[in-house]
Design an enzyme around this catalytic site. Structure first.
Site, PDB file in Angstrom:
ATOM      1  N   TYR A   1      34.551  40.060  47.531  1.00 22.08           N
ATOM      2  CA  TYR A   1      35.977  39.727  47.669  1.00 22.08           C
ATOM      3  C   TYR A   1      36.864  40.606  46.781  1.00 22.08           C
ATOM      4  O   TYR A   1      36.854  41.817  46.909  1.00 22.08           O
ATOM      5  CB  TYR A   1      36.178  38.232  47.439  1.00 22.08           C
ATOM      6  CG  TYR A   1      35.745  37.427  48.644  1.00 22.08           C
ATOM      7  CD1 TYR A   1      36.610  37.258  49.736  1.00 22.08           C
ATOM      8  CD2 TYR A   1      34.466  36.869  48.732  1.00 22.08           C
ATOM      9  CE1 TYR A   1      36.212  36.547  50.875  1.00 22.08           C
ATOM     10  CE2 TYR A   1      34.060  36.160  49.859  1.00 22.08           C
ATOM     11  CZ  TYR A   1      34.947  35.995  50.930  1.00 22.08           C
ATOM     12  OH  TYR A   1      34.552  35.302  52.055  1.00 22.08           O
ATOM     13  N   SER A   2      37.631  40.017  45.861  1.00 22.71           N
ATOM     14  CA  SER A   2      38.648  40.784  45.136  1.00 22.71           C
ATOM     15  C   SER A   2      38.070  41.778  44.133  1.00 22.71           C
ATOM     16  O   SER A   2      38.824  42.600  43.579  1.00 22.71           O
ATOM     17  CB  SER A   2      39.630  39.847  44.441  1.00 22.71           C
ATOM     18  OG  SER A   2      40.516  39.291  45.384  1.00 22.71           O
ATOM     19  N   MET A   3      36.777  41.751  43.904  1.00 27.11           N
ATOM     20  CA  MET A   3      36.165  42.811  43.087  1.00 27.11           C
ATOM     21  C   MET A   3      36.190  44.148  43.840  1.00 27.11           C
ATOM     22  O   MET A   3      35.852  45.189  43.281  1.00 27.11           O
ATOM     23  CB  MET A   3      34.740  42.420  42.698  1.00 27.11           C
ATOM     24  CG  MET A   3      34.694  41.277  41.699  1.00 27.11           C
ATOM     25  SD  MET A   3      33.074  40.487  41.595  1.00 27.11           S
ATOM     26  CE  MET A   3      32.053  41.821  40.973  1.00 27.11           C
TER      27      MET A   3
END
Length: 328
Positions: free
Chosen positions: A84-86
């Site tokens: 995801y946001s990584m």
């Protein structure tokens, strides 16, 4: 083909004996393991993987619990996760690489690359009216989430507009996302407020315009290949899908069904804001690059992707006294 599964009896072998070189001691690492195992035992997590590296040495790389609650497959050190946001810092790294090459300026208006972002309007919830943005959003605004965009998780006029335009739909590619998002009203004037947002997805569309190829191909050529991040991408090949970590069917806290993005086939939407899959080992390679100020070990020797001063600039505070959405 399927790799050998790492079962409970061999887990301890993955913890490298602590040395004075790393500054870690074995009891502290075991304490971390007990906490993660407790979360698994309480039914809060299906499983977990932890990797700790310091001074070039892997101090811990272990797995706990199940990789897939549906079939009971054990978690493995090389299990593949949706990160995801990584994804965001990886896409941001590529933007900085292009800046170093003189192919992108942080001061450039987003509309220079994505015409739909010209003549944007700012929504005022107090009056219900929109007014022209005092200045255009820039690439710098995208990188620091000050472009006036949102994730539209709340209720309201702008979130409703996001939903009506199907912003973030997995059926939109990055070009289509930018075309749909650009004309929508902004929640803040650009450069005036930090709000976590679709900005990095828009950055992905900018990267595609500059490079002339899909984001997945850009990331593979510029980052994953050079660093040896072989299990990182926007989907998991069929031959490796037995390694994909899956969630509980129901959220143990809310009881609601858990729905994660489908990564079993190449997606239409290669989201720079949240679409990648990776392993702990692969992501550690990226983090080593950041820690090494742009240089890291690669599969064929040391690799430099970014200058040290640029990494320092990238990881500095770019907000200063700007307010955060919700605090004003």
């Amino acid at each position: 083909g399927p790799r050998r599964r790492i079962g409970a009896p061999t887990l301890r072998s993955l913890t490298v004996a602590a040395t004075s070189d790393t500054g870690f001691d074995a009891p502290a690492l075991e304490a971390l393991g007990r906490v993660l195992q407790a979360e698994v035992d309480k039914g809060r997590l299906p499983g977990a993987v932890a990797l700790i590296a310091r001074r070039g040495q892997t101090v811990m790389h272990r797995a706990w619990g199940q990789q897939n609650p549906a079939d009971g497959a054990p978690m493995a050190a090389d299990s593949i996760f949706r990160i995801y946001s990584m994804t965001k810092p990886i896409a941001s790294l590529v933007a900085m690489m292009l800046m170093e090459e003189g192919r992108l300026l942080l001061s450039h208006p987003v509309a220079r690359y994505l015409p739909a972002f010209a003549a944007q309007q700012v929504y005022d919830p107090a009056t219900g009216a929109t007014t022209p943005a005092p200045r255009e959003a820039t690439v710098h605004d995208l990188l620091r989430h000050t472009a006036g965009l949102s994730y539209a998780w709340d209720l309201g006029t702008v979130p409703d507009a996001y939903r009506a335009a199907r912003i973030g739909s997995r059926r939109h590619n990055n070009t289509e996302l930018a075309a749909a998002l650009g004309p929508l009203p902004l929640v803040h004037a650009p450069g005036t407020c930090w709000e976590y947002s679709r900005a990095t997805d828009v950055l992905g569309a900018v990267l595609e315009v500059i490079e002339g190829e899909p984001l997945g191909a850009i990331l593979q050529r510029r980052v994953f290949g050079p660093l040896g991040m072989h299990d990182t991408g926007f989907s998991v090949p069929a031959a490796q899908q037995h390694r994909l970590a899956e969630p509980f069917a129901l959220d143990p806290q809310t009881g609601l069904k858990v729905a994660l993005i489908d990564v079993t086939a190449p997606p239409v939407f290669e989201s720079a804001g949240g679409g990648l899959v990776s392993t702990a080992r692969d992501y550690a390679r990226f983090l080593q690059l950041m820690l090494g100020r742009g240089t890291a070990p690669g599969p064929h020797g040391p690799v430099r992707l970014l200058g040290g001063a640029t990494v320092d600039f990238m990881t500095a505070d770019h907000l200063g006294s700007l307010p955060v959405a919700g605090d004003i």
